[in-house]
Structures are given as structure tokens and as C-alpha cells.
Design a protein around this motif. Structure first.
Motif, mmCIF file in Angstrom:
data_model
loop_
_atom_site.group_PDB
_atom_site.id
_atom_site.type_symbol
_atom_site.label_atom_id
_atom_site.label_comp_id
_atom_site.label_asym_id
_atom_site.label_seq_id
_atom_site.Cartn_x
_atom_site.Cartn_y
_atom_site.Cartn_z
ATOM 1 N N ASN A 85 -9.971 -4.827 -13.170
ATOM 2 C CA ASN A 85 -9.577 -5.183 -12.184
ATOM 3 C C ASN A 85 -10.403 -6.063 -10.897
ATOM 4 O O ASN A 85 -11.522 -5.463 -10.794
ATOM 5 C CB ASN A 85 -8.775 -4.125 -11.212
ATOM 6 C CG ASN A 85 -7.772 -3.467 -12.239
ATOM 7 O OD1 ASN A 85 -7.283 -4.191 -13.079
ATOM 8 N ND2 ASN A 85 -7.591 -2.202 -11.921
ATOM 9 N N LYS A 202 3.446 -2.117 -6.304
ATOM 10 C CA LYS A 202 3.805 -2.355 -7.945
ATOM 11 C C LYS A 202 2.258 -2.074 -8.422
ATOM 12 O O LYS A 202 2.137 -1.786 -9.661
ATOM 13 C CB LYS A 202 4.266 -3.491 -8.318
ATOM 14 C CG LYS A 202 5.961 -3.339 -8.271
ATOM 15 C CD LYS A 202 6.336 -4.724 -8.874
ATOM 16 C CE LYS A 202 7.685 -5.128 -8.147
ATOM 17 N NZ LYS A 202 7.832 -6.642 -8.203
ATOM 18 N N ASN A 203 1.285 -2.368 -7.944
ATOM 19 C CA ASN A 203 -0.030 -2.081 -8.224
ATOM 20 C C ASN A 203 -0.331 -0.962 -8.791
ATOM 21 O O ASN A 203 -0.153 0.163 -7.912
ATOM 22 C CB ASN A 203 -0.990 -2.867 -7.243
ATOM 23 C CG ASN A 203 -2.496 -2.467 -7.723
ATOM 24 O OD1 ASN A 203 -2.959 -1.448 -7.389
ATOM 25 N ND2 ASN A 203 -3.221 -3.440 -8.317
ATOM 26 N N GLU A 204 -1.048 -0.744 -9.886
ATOM 27 C CA GLU A 204 -1.127 0.837 -10.626
ATOM 28 C C GLU A 204 -2.071 1.561 -9.501
ATOM 29 O O GLU A 204 -1.556 2.872 -9.441
ATOM 30 C CB GLU A 204 -1.656 0.604 -11.898
ATOM 31 C CG GLU A 204 -0.901 0.219 -12.816
ATOM 32 C CD GLU A 204 0.505 1.016 -13.218
ATOM 33 O OE1 GLU A 204 0.255 2.337 -12.974
ATOM 34 O OE2 GLU A 204 1.449 0.609 -13.187
ATOM 35 N N LYS A 207 0.045 2.257 -6.452
ATOM 36 C CA LYS A 207 1.135 3.381 -6.800
ATOM 37 C C LYS A 207 0.447 4.797 -6.849
ATOM 38 O O LYS A 207 1.153 5.530 -6.613
ATOM 39 C CB LYS A 207 1.650 2.809 -8.084
ATOM 40 C CG LYS A 207 3.159 3.517 -8.180
ATOM 41 C CD LYS A 207 4.004 2.305 -9.102
ATOM 42 C CE LYS A 207 3.755 2.910 -10.542
ATOM 43 N NZ LYS A 207 4.351 1.955 -11.404
ATOM 44 N N LYS A 208 -0.595 4.896 -7.517
ATOM 45 C CA LYS A 208 -1.078 6.377 -7.868
ATOM 46 C C LYS A 208 -1.466 6.803 -6.376
ATOM 47 O O LYS A 208 -1.136 8.042 -6.108
ATOM 48 C CB LYS A 208 -2.369 6.110 -8.812
ATOM 49 C CG LYS A 208 -3.035 7.413 -8.768
ATOM 50 C CD LYS A 208 -4.275 7.231 -9.892
ATOM 51 C CE LYS A 208 -5.219 8.559 -9.752
ATOM 52 N NZ LYS A 208 -4.633 9.909 -9.521
#
Ligand SMILES: N[C@@H](CCC(=O)N[C@@H](CS)C(=O)NCC(=O)O)C(=O)O
Length: 221
Positions: A85, A202-204, A207-208
Motif C-alpha cells: 500500500n 471502503k479502504n481495508e 474499515k478495520k
């Protein structure tokens, strides 16, 4: 030695750092202060942050405060180390545009909304009195004018600098998460801003972070 992050996950500034760490896959030890009084102690002011604020990051004996420079440090040291990333591109001009939008977030987007968050979420705890409705109204009006500019900037774009998320987008997430409780109308009728916010969440890593540490609804009214 593990990275230590002094902060509370109820703090928007701390969430800015946690999201950056999560996106880049950097492990860290959360180290919440024992109490708010703790961050005003002579030891904390001398060794951690002379302004008596969170977050503070300690990495291999190096101590740094202020969420945005902390996040930039994390990117400089760890981007590309644990995953692919990218939050700040190598290209000098592209990186400068990320900084441009970080400055817009810091100077225009965050101040009015941070005031609203303080009034609604923290003032009663800190000062004993409830939120000032007039103050909230005027800060929301200021924020609306800033978002009118964002609406234009974001025309035809997924993120502030184009098709990829950068550190500039991530920096907006905690403020949005907190104000989403009562003020979604700020973006409901601004379709470009709304699409952009949805893309950020929506980015992982974001989101986490937002699932692990949901922004609390105001309790002060
Ligand atoms: N500009 C600073 C803001 C730090 C800040 O205001 N932190 C708040 C929590 S979000 C805090 O420490 N509040 C406790 C206090 O002021 O006593 C940053 O980005 O780190």
C-alpha cells in the motif's frame, strides 16, 4: 522493539495514526494513558508531549507527537515494508499534491468540524457544561462552505488526488466518523463528497480501524 502508541481510540487524532499504521500493516502496542490527568503530569510534559496531548508515538527510542507528523513519519519509515500500500507516492510533484490536501484538511476541513466534535462529545466531560448550540451552528456553516469547495475538487475523482487513496484522504476519516452521527446532511446533498467518503471507508485499513474503534455518538445533549 515494538512501536508504542500513546493515545485513546476515542480520540480522533489517535485514530488518524491508527488508520495509517493499519493501512501500512505496521504492528504497534496501544498504550492508553491511565487517565486524562496523566497527560498533564510533569513526567508526561517533559518526556512525551509538552502540550499535554495525545497521541504520542515511540519507535525504537524515538518519540514524536502531533498526529499528522506521526503519520508522515510512519509512511517515511514503513511504507512498502509490510505490504504494497502506498499513501505518499515517490514522485515529488504527486507527493507535493498530497501535502497540499493535507494542508487543506488541517487548515480548512478539520477546524470547524473539530469544534463541533469537541462541543458535542468532549466539552461536558472536560468543562462540565453542555454543548453550545450557537457555536455548533456557526461551525457547521463554516464547514458547509469548505465542503462546497471539496465538492468541486472531487468532481470526477475517487479520491482527492485522483484514483488512489493517499494519506490526505485518510486524515479526513476520523473527523467524518465522528460528525457522521448527527451531521450526515453535510454530504448527503454533495454527491462528490459523499462518493469520496464512501471510498475512504471502503479502504481495508480504514474499515478495520473504524470497526475496531467506532466513533461514539455524542452523549452530551
Ligand atoms: N493537533 C494535535 C491535536 C491533539 C489533541 O488535541 N488531542 C486531544 C485528543 S484528540 C487531547 O489530547 N485531548 C486531551 C486534552 O486536551 O487534555 C494532533 O493532531 O495530534
Amino acid at each position: 522493539m515494538a512501536i508504542k502508541l500513546i493515545g485513546y481510540s476515542l480520540s480522533p487524532s489517535t485514530l488518524r495514526v491508527i488508520a495509517t499504521l493499519n493501512i501500512l500493516g505496521v504492528e504497534f502496542d496501544p498504550a492508553p494513558p491511565a487517565s486524562f490527568a496523566d497527560i498533564k503530569s510533569p513526567e508526561y510534559l517533559a518526556e512525551k508531549n509538552p502540550f499535554g496531548k495525545i497521541p504520542v508515538l515511540i519507535d525504537d527510542g524515538f518519540t514524536i507527537y502531533e498526529s499528522r507528523p506521526i503519520a508522515r513519519y510512519i509512511v517515511s519509515k514503513y511504507q512498502g515494508k509490510y505490504n504494497k500500500n502506498i499513501l505518499i507516492p515517490d514522485d515529488i510533484q504527486k507527493a507535493a499534491i498530497v501535502d497540499q490536501y493535507i494542508s487543506a484538511e488541517t487548515c480548512y476541513f478539520n477546524p470547524p468540524l473539530a469544534s463541533v466534535i469537541y462541543e458535542e462529545n468532549f466539552k461536558k466531560h472536560n468543562e462540565g457544561s453542555g454543548p453550545d448550540a450557537e457555536m455548533i451552528k456557526s461551525q457547521l456553516e463554516k464547514a458547509a462552505k469548505v465542503l462546497d469547495v471539496y465538492e468541486k475538487i472531487l468532481e470526477g475523482k475517487e479520491f482527492l488526488t485522483g484514483s488512489d487513496i493517499t494519506l490526505a484522504d485518510v486524515f479526513h476519516y476520523p473527523t467524518v466518523a465522528f460528525v457522521a452521527h448527527g451531521h450526515k446532511d453535510l454530504w448527503e446533498n454533495r454527491p462528490n463528497v459523499k462518493r469520496w467518503i464512501n471510498n475512504i471507508f471502503k479502504n481495508e485499513g480504514v474499515k478495520k480501524t473504524s470497526e475496531d474503534h467506532p466513533a461514539p455518538a455524542p452523549k452530551n445533549e
